[in-house]
Motif scaffolding. Structure first.
Motif, PDB file in Angstrom:
ATOM      1  N   GLY A 133       0.817  -1.209   0.000  1.00 14.80           N
ATOM      2  CA  GLY A 133       0.000   0.000   0.000  1.00 14.80           C
ATOM      3  C   GLY A 133       0.849   1.257   0.000  1.00 14.80           C
ATOM      4  O   GLY A 133       0.537   2.226  -0.718  1.00 14.80           O
ATOM      5  N   GLN A 134       1.943   1.246   0.778  1.00 18.47           N
ATOM      6  CA  GLN A 134       2.820   2.414   0.799  1.00 18.47           C
ATOM      7  C   GLN A 134       3.485   2.607  -0.552  1.00 18.47           C
ATOM      8  O   GLN A 134       3.623   3.744  -1.018  1.00 18.47           O
ATOM      9  CB  GLN A 134       3.882   2.273   1.897  1.00 18.47           C
ATOM     10  N   ALA A 135       3.895   1.520  -1.200  1.00 16.88           N
ATOM     11  CA  ALA A 135       4.548   1.630  -2.512  1.00 16.88           C
ATOM     12  C   ALA A 135       3.625   2.304  -3.518  1.00 16.88           C
ATOM     13  O   ALA A 135       4.065   3.135  -4.322  1.00 16.88           O
ATOM     14  CB  ALA A 135       4.952   0.241  -3.002  1.00 16.88           C
ATOM     15  N   ALA A 163      11.998   9.289   2.885  1.00 13.34           N
ATOM     16  CA  ALA A 163      11.243   8.196   3.495  1.00 13.34           C
ATOM     17  C   ALA A 163       9.855   8.716   3.847  1.00 13.34           C
ATOM     18  O   ALA A 163       9.668   9.925   4.063  1.00 13.34           O
ATOM     19  CB  ALA A 163      11.961   7.693   4.744  1.00 13.34           C
ATOM     20  N   PHE A 164       8.884   7.806   3.908  1.00 14.03           N
ATOM     21  CA  PHE A 164       7.497   8.201   4.129  1.00 14.03           C
ATOM     22  C   PHE A 164       6.845   7.339   5.205  1.00 14.03           C
ATOM     23  O   PHE A 164       7.216   6.185   5.405  1.00 14.03           O
ATOM     24  CB  PHE A 164       6.690   8.045   2.833  1.00 14.03           C
ATOM     25  N   ASP A 165       5.852   7.921   5.862  1.00 18.84           N
ATOM     26  CA  ASP A 165       4.953   7.162   6.708  1.00 18.84           C
ATOM     27  C   ASP A 165       3.571   7.352   6.105  1.00 18.84           C
ATOM     28  O   ASP A 165       3.170   8.491   5.804  1.00 18.84           O
ATOM     29  CB  ASP A 165       4.999   7.671   8.155  1.00 18.84           C
ATOM     30  N   VAL A 166       2.876   6.256   5.894  1.00 16.31           N
ATOM     31  CA  VAL A 166       1.579   6.292   5.211  1.00 16.31           C
ATOM     32  C   VAL A 166       0.527   5.681   6.115  1.00 16.31           C
ATOM     33  O   VAL A 166       0.736   4.621   6.718  1.00 16.31           O
ATOM     34  CB  VAL A 166       1.651   5.532   3.864  1.00 16.31           C
ATOM     35  N   SER A 167      -0.606   6.338   6.225  1.00 12.33           N
ATOM     36  CA  SER A 167      -1.731   5.826   7.003  1.00 12.33           C
ATOM     37  C   SER A 167      -3.025   6.048   6.223  1.00 12.33           C
ATOM     38  O   SER A 167      -3.290   7.159   5.745  1.00 12.33           O
ATOM     39  CB  SER A 167      -1.805   6.543   8.353  1.00 12.33           C
TER      40      SER A 167
END
Length: 309
Positions: free
Chosen positions: A191-193, A282-286
């Motif tokens: 999902g983050q990709a 870099a990422f944080d995904v919610s």
């Protein structure tokens, strides 16, 4: 224990484990490498009779490496107060994505960055949470929860009782829970990709509206330039402001090439100019939206990426 030769062989074989411990404790490949080299120097400085007495050279080296890291963490806060702008951990590449499997040739030593196992305990989101802990909390939590050391062994590192070390780890665990770092399951990574791919496409097309849709309204972007390169010194807050900032960067940097690459084991973006990596994000995904962006631009921290392209 057997002959000293066996102990020396066992000690030499611990380098990968020690690098993994030290990087998670320090958030820096360079400092981790120095700490491990210091621990080995202390091992080889021991009289042979003392080496023979040590039943587990690996455990001895882990204890010494952890103590060295503990001392470094104690002085790190003062150093980071003098650091220009925000301080972020050194990002790690996945060498398999760059057609590079590690090492510096058949006779060369392995690159420390290549020896670090990329799992959830090195994601940038997790390392940033670790930065909020006291040095003792960080050591107790990582050695127990990540590397499965007993509190009796950790007590030897910290010079405290096992019960006190258990309390430190529990306190650190509460910090992790409060920060809600999401588990890096296969579904989460996929999902983050997908989200990161859409961010890349919107960034390349300079589509502010699309970026705003991909960013959480309360998203925060933190950049680390170390004073060496242009980077915002304070976090950029709010999805709209971040989108505008990203497009402004694209306008100022013609010829920038964006690549989808793993950053500390999670989907991220790498910006190259003329084949040289200049930014690692870099990422944080919610829930399908980006909540945090960590952009490292300090050239010193991009050293592990130099062999990339």
């Amino acid at each position: 224990m057997g002959t000293v030769g066996t102990g020396a062989d066992e000690a030499a074989g611990e380098q990968r484990q020690l690098i993994n411990v030290a990087y998670r404790l320090l958030g820096s490949v360079t400092e981790a490498e120095d700490a491990v080299q210091d621990a080995y120097a202390r091992w080889y400085a021991l009289p042979r009779s003392r080496q023979e007495e040590i039943l587990s050279p690996g455990a001895w080296l882990t204890t010494v490496t952890s103590r060295i890291c503990l001392d470094l963490l104690g002085s790190a806060r003062a150093r980071r107060e003098r650091y220009v702008g925000a301080w972020l951990p050194e990002p790690l590449p996945d060498r398999t994505e760059w057609g590079h499997t590690g090492g510096t040739g058949p006779a060369g030593p392995p690159d420390p960055a290549d020896q670090i196992v990329l799992d959830e305990s090195v994601s940038v989101a997790f390392l940033v949470v670790l930065e909020s802990m006291t040095p003792a909390e960080r050591v107790a939590f990582l050695l127990h929860d990540v590397f499965r050391y007993s509190f009796a062994e950790i007590a030897d590192v910290l010079g405290r009782t096992p019960g006190a070390c258990k309390q430190l780890a529990a306190s650190a665990r509460r910090r992790v829970s409060a920060a809600h770092p999401r588990a890096t399951s296969a579904a989460a990574v996929t999902g983050q990709a997908e989200v990161v791919r859409h961010v890349k496409e919107a960034w390349e097309s300079k589509d502010i509206a699309a970026l705003v849709r991909l960013l959480d309204p309360a998203a925060v972007m933190t950049a680390d330039g170390g004073g060496d390169v242009g980077a915002v010194l304070r976090p950029v807050e709010g999805g709209t402001r971040i989108a505008q900032y990203m497009v402004a960067i694209a306008d100022k940097a013609p010829g920038l090439e964006l690549l989808e690459r793993s950053v500390n084991g999670m989907p991220g973006l790498v910006a190259q100019r003329a084949g040289v990596v200049v930014t690692v994000a870099a990422f944080d995904v919610s829930e399908g939206r980006v909540t945090r962006v960590w952009a490292v631009r300090n050239p010193e921290k991009l050293r592990p990426w130099a062999q990339g392209s």
